[in-house]
Design an enzyme around this catalytic site. Structure first.
Site, short mmCIF file in Angstrom:
data_model
loop_
_atom_site.label_atom_id
_atom_site.label_comp_id
_atom_site.label_asym_id
_atom_site.label_seq_id
_atom_site.Cartn_x
_atom_site.Cartn_y
_atom_site.Cartn_z
CE LYS A 171 34.70 3.39 28.90
NZ LYS A 171 36.02 2.75 29.11
CB SER B 225 36.91 3.37 32.72
OG SER B 225 37.28 2.90 31.44
CB SER C 66 38.74 0.23 31.16
OG SER C 66 39.33 1.07 32.13
#
Lengths: 446, 446
Positions: free
Chosen positions: B83, B158, B182
């Site tokens: 990420k 997310s 997330s």
């Protein structure tokens, strides 16, 4: 110099022997303390409320257990006073704040319940600095608590009544609470022992908090062994691993904290005593520890959390708070949330760094306070809690122990050394080993 | 349905066997993924940066270790995406925020350093919801990341890029971060597995935080075993004690959380499957758990701590933050400190209560989300993270696992069940046992 009354002189640990030998009964011990409170407390204003009836009933029950040879614990029948922010059913619970003057506890704090389950006798409630936010115990609503060594001098605070009462022999031991040093400072100023347990080792449930993050409940008493007995009756959870065998660190604070030369002298004298006993003591500087920043951090957290604790009562009875206390809480209320978030984070990183720096040592020796008891109305030293706050930040146990008297113009006021360690037992063992004899306040010896 | 390419089909766990048997080399595996990224990523916008050179060099070194019979770990040579808020030297580190677009990591996050030490190959950096505050991965600065099952639908967030890339077979596994859900939400929306480890089990050092209190780093992968291998390469500290053998609790959320009937159906179907396997599953209501209050709590803490994280850059480059994100952080900045103090305290008491309620169980089963992937620009369901946030609050491990497809008009979007447990191994074991087969997105199977 010692207390002429053998019950008082026995403290906590000695009472069990007297009870076992039937030399004294718990009822007799309670009467000794009740009569001393009646006679001597007016000079101190340490006890704000006395539960003679409750204490007599508890002592009677304890006496029956001792007579049957079945005491509940080594402190069964021991008379103890508690700070006015700790709940004991039927006793006032006001934290030294006028706005709560008429509040009576309807349940026991967990620590008090544990003491009672061990057979201890609760004598009454002790004076304190208003709301536990401050260290003089010059209480605007309940009056000044005097230092038993010299009237007109502060006993320290915030647990000033606890320190004064235990030092003056008005109880065998007392409970205080300690957010940045509030057990150890009055123990130091009054010439006795005080223990702040490690974080989480004694429940604070049933205590009116100042800061639920930093508060600890701990005992004040006239020996380390007495502190240990009271602590163990309250303790929960497992002790950390002892680090005995590692060298002790002695804090080199020069250039970081301004310390009265008499305090320095007494501290160095105790370090020499440790070395004379064959203990390994290494000097340690903590250059990355910012005493001023930690002070501001502790104050911020205390004033914000204190505002949360008192906001309802502040709205209802604003006149029941002193201007100084209300101003502190109002300042806390005005702070923006990100500032508090940073403070909590900084607290955690400071704790981790401090614990890492101490990891090779059995613990850390320092003065308890940079100065000693001072005259009421003198300016309060800003760095008063700089040494004690280290243990609250780190979450580590710390004990204060007597290290001599100033003598001279100051009238022989007590000096004190602090030992932070990984376990309460390690701290108290070293305190017992290194303490100079406890200084019985002359006016209270008889 | 499965991936036609055996390297992709092998996932994480299968690759080690292929490497050991010399059926495939790490360099060949990396080339498979690099060519898939080149070919397929334009449809997804999951990878925002690819480090082909670094990945090839790492794969070459891994190949030498496998050839010598000395792999560093079971994930040596396994291609992993990370990420965009996790630091890997030389790769962009912007957390999906335009204001940090040009920032390049100059050190590895601890979790990445541990993966590299285990021989893993870092392929590149994945799209995410701006600043990790939100769950659609409709990124205003870096573009929308598409759900591999149906373009035009959110992959969740997310860590939307991580979920999409792992589901579409653009990497063997991906790292995400999880503050309120997330990792698990995009794993659920994309039909794969995701693990949020217990608090403190994977270091978040070197991650751009949203909330340092609630953030966790965890893996997304196409099997529970793959998640386990990646997690174990990163894990620190000791696992908690397993509670296997106790009954599982199945959350009865009726009247508390509005859940899509298809999600309910799939959840109940998996509960039946568990009972059919002979597992003890007891229904549990948590009437004292206030989902709405926890949501507001998490948002408050995230927006205050997020403000602390970004305040310097907000002052320097305000135009580099979207209006929505900046508004959220500004709201956090405006909150008074006592409100945050109460929120942290409420978080602790909620965690303690939840852990106590679950203490008699092996863990808690619930849907991962009350709904499934939805169309971009549709209103975002407010209760999206209500089930996942429970594990962040409690600090407990939780895994999301596939539980079927909606079928029909929704085009076969994935459904997901969450298992919270006391250990990552317990959560992943049950996920593996109860999961319906992973749903390879048809457009990405070839």
């Amino acid at each position: 110099m010692a207390f002429s009354n053998p019950v008082v002189e026995a403290g906590v640990a000695g009472l069990a022997a007297l009870f076992r030998e039937r030399a004294v009964t718990p009822s007799e011990a309670v009467e000794v303390y009740l009569s001393r409170i009646e006679r001597l407390n007016p000079r101190l204003n340490a006890f704000l409320a006395v539960d003679a009836e409750g204490a007599r009933a508890a002592a009677l029950a304890s006496g029956a257990r001792w007579a049957a040879g079945r005491p509940l614990s080594p402190i069964d029948g021991v008379p103890i006073g508690i700070k006015a922010n700790i709940a004991s059913v039927g006793l006032p619970l006001h934290a030294g704040i006028d706005a709560y003057r008429d509040q009576v506890a309807d349940h026991d704090a967990v620590c008090v319940a544990r003491l009672k389950a061990a057979g201890a006798v609760i004598l009454g409630v002790l004076n304190m600095h208003e709301g536990a936010l401050g260290a003089t115990t010059d209480n605007p609503a309940f009056g000044r608590c005097q230092n038993p060594h010299w009237s007109g001098f502060t006993p320290g605070g915030s647990s000033g009544g606890s320190g004064a009462a235990a030092a003056a022999g008005l109880c065998a031991a007392a409970l205080g609470t300690d957010t940045m040093g509030s057990v150890r400072i009055p123990s130091g100023y009054c010439g006795i022992f005080g223990l702040k347990p490690g974080r989480g080792r004694v429940s604070t449930e049933g205590v009116i908090p100042l800061s639920w993050t930093l508060d600890n409940v701990g005992p004040h008493a006239r020996s380390a062994e007495d502190c240990r007995l009271v602590f163990e009756a309250m303790a929960e959870g497992a002790a950390a691993l002892s680090a005995e065998g590692r060298p002790w660190a002695a804090l080199d604070f020069s250039g970081q904290v301004r310390v009265d030369p008499r305090v320095v002298w007494a501290f160095e004298d105790r370090l020499q005593a440790a070395r004379d006993l064959g203990l390994a003591v290494e000097t340690l500087r903590l250059d990355d520890y910012d005493f001023g920043a930690v002070r501001r951090l502790g104050l911020l957290i205390s004033e914000v959390e204190g505002h949360v604790v008192h906001e309802a009562r502040l709205a209802e009875r604003p006149e029941g708070f002193s201007r100084a206390f209300a101003d502190g809480l109002a300042w806390g209320a005005r702070q923006p949330a990100p500032r508090l978030a940073k403070a909590y984070r900084e607290l955690e990183t400071t704790a981790a760094r401090l614990r890492a720096r101490l990891s090779g040592y059995a613990g850390l020796l320092s003065p308890t306070t940079p100065q000693f008891a001072f005259v009421f109305d003198d300016p309060v030293p800003v760095n008063q809690a700089d040494f004690t706050a280290m243990a609250n930040v780190a979450g580590m146990p710390a004990a204060a122990f007597p290290s001599g008297l100033t003598g001279g113009m100051d009238g022989g006021l007590p000096l004190s050394v602090q030992v932070m360690a990984w376990t309460e037992a390690d701290a108290l063992d070293l305190a017992q080993t290194l303490a100079r004899p406890v200084f019985t306040p002359p006016d209270f010896a008889g």
